[in-house]
Structures are given as structure tokens and as C-alpha cells.
Design a protein around this motif. Sequence first.
Motif, PDB file in Angstrom:
ATOM      1  N   GLY A 113       0.874  -1.122   0.140  1.00 58.53           N
ATOM      2  CA  GLY A 113      -0.281   0.032   0.037  1.00 58.53           C
ATOM      3  C   GLY A 113       0.849   1.212   0.066  1.00 58.53           C
ATOM      4  N   ARG A 114       2.297   1.187   0.192  1.00 59.13           N
ATOM      5  CA  ARG A 114       2.864   2.164   0.290  1.00 59.13           C
ATOM      6  C   ARG A 114       3.218   2.959  -1.209  1.00 59.13           C
ATOM      7  N   LYS A 115       3.033   4.337  -1.163  1.00 58.34           N
ATOM      8  CA  LYS A 115       3.328   4.773  -2.512  1.00 58.34           C
ATOM      9  C   LYS A 115       4.632   5.345  -2.856  1.00 58.34           C
ATOM     10  N   VAL A 116       5.207   5.115  -3.894  1.00 61.01           N
ATOM     11  CA  VAL A 116       6.739   5.792  -4.148  1.00 61.01           C
ATOM     12  C   VAL A 116       6.588   6.370  -5.527  1.00 61.01           C
ATOM     13  N   ASN A 117       7.462   7.209  -5.683  1.00 63.97           N
ATOM     14  CA  ASN A 117       7.697   8.011  -6.799  1.00 63.97           C
ATOM     15  C   ASN A 117       9.367   8.292  -7.167  1.00 63.97           C
ATOM     16  N   GLY A 118       9.837   7.325  -7.876  1.00 60.88           N
ATOM     17  CA  GLY A 118      10.984   7.443  -8.336  1.00 60.88           C
ATOM     18  C   GLY A 118      11.911   6.576  -7.353  1.00 60.88           C
ATOM     19  N   PRO A 119      13.474   6.482  -7.875  1.00 60.60           N
ATOM     20  CA  PRO A 119      14.222   5.436  -7.112  1.00 60.60           C
ATOM     21  C   PRO A 119      14.462   5.871  -5.754  1.00 60.60           C
ATOM     22  N   ILE A 120      14.735   7.321  -5.325  1.00 62.21           N
ATOM     23  CA  ILE A 120      15.035   7.431  -4.084  1.00 62.21           C
ATOM     24  C   ILE A 120      13.944   6.807  -3.100  1.00 62.21           C
ATOM     25  N   GLN A 121      12.596   7.398  -3.363  1.00 61.33           N
ATOM     26  CA  GLN A 121      11.564   6.800  -2.465  1.00 61.33           C
ATOM     27  C   GLN A 121      11.462   5.099  -2.499  1.00 61.33           C
ATOM     28  N   LEU A 122      11.426   4.834  -3.713  1.00 59.62           N
ATOM     29  CA  LEU A 122      11.627   3.256  -3.858  1.00 59.62           C
ATOM     30  C   LEU A 122      12.974   2.494  -2.666  1.00 59.62           C
TER      31      LEU A 122
END
Length: 205
Positions: A113-122
Motif C-alpha cells: 500500500g505504500r506509494k513511491v515516486n522514483g528511485p529514492i523513494q523506492l
Amino acid sequence: MFGKGGILMTTSYPNRTAPVLRGAWILESITGTPPASPPPNVPALAENQDGEQPRTVRERLEQHRKNPACIGCHGVMDPLGFALENFDAVGAWRGLDHETATPIDASGQLADGRKVNGPIQLRDALLADPPQFVQTLTAKLLGYALGRGVEYYDMPVVRQIVRDAKRDNYRVSAILAGIATSTPFRFSAAPAAENSVDTQAAVAQ
């Protein structure tokens, strides 16, 4: 790690990125939860054709996720791969999709359920559960040290190394020390007798 050109190139096709391959690599190599094998006769992803309105890889993958038989795996793999879409097929950073000239959409929602946007957040999302990553890393390092694949009966040792390494903030040196002093490494099987005889004969010649 995610910006390494070698990894990004081997998880791409010659002409485009492959979020599915990148997502599968993360599941297998980082989280230690490899996806199931794809069902037989899965059609290839439709490529953009001359004279047609080009679509992004994300838009084309939507067709796979509409199939109930595909969403189980693609729903987990695709968001991981989409988070790396700013890296093109050879690992160069980009802000626009070269086929559609539209901004790259690197957003997605992980299986938990966690939202990520881009490699750093991933990266931050994956590191939020250190033991999972460290266990996968430890198992791979142990397999390399043993010169064989890690089996189910090795996993208690792997988990113990991870628990011990936690006291040292999961330092790589602590993991390596745990492997070097582990029973599988210290008491690995000796070469077969016939191999020893062959070796001695070769030396004598």
C-alpha cells in the motif's frame, strides 16, 4: 544501487526499458521473494508501430494488468519497475519518454500500500525493512562463499547471521564475519576421493 548501468541495461530490452524485468530483479535480488514463472503463451508487449499514436511502456502494460491472470504478478512487479523509469535502457537519466515526448511517470503503489515516486523513494521503502534485505544479501554471500546454492537447511544459519549483524547495525563486515565463522563455511564437504586421486596423478605427471 538502482543507478548502476549494468543492472539497468540487463533489465532492459535493446530498444526500451522493461519495468517488468526490473521489478522481477528487485523481488529476486533485493527482497528475496522471486515472482512466479509466467504462464505459457503470454503474448509479448505490443510495440509502438509507425503511423500509430505512440504509447508509453506504462500505458502498454495496462493491457496486461487488465487480465485477471496477470495482475497477481504484475501488480507487484510493475510498480517497482516503474519507479526506475527515469533511467532509460542504458541507465541514463531522462525526464521525458523519447517515444511520446511526455514526462516520465515514475509513481506507483507497492503491494503493502505504500506509494513511491522514483528511485529514492523506492530505496527508502525497501530499506524500511532492513532484515528482509539483509537476509537476501546474506544468503547470496553465503552461497558465493560455499560455491553452491543456499538450501533450505542453510536458512537457520542465514537468519542467525542476520540477527547477530543487527547488533552491529547490519554492517557488511559483521555479515562477512558471521559467514566466515558459520558451520556451513567452516565444515564444508571435502572434495570427492576420486577427484583427489585424479589431482595427485596430474601433479605426478
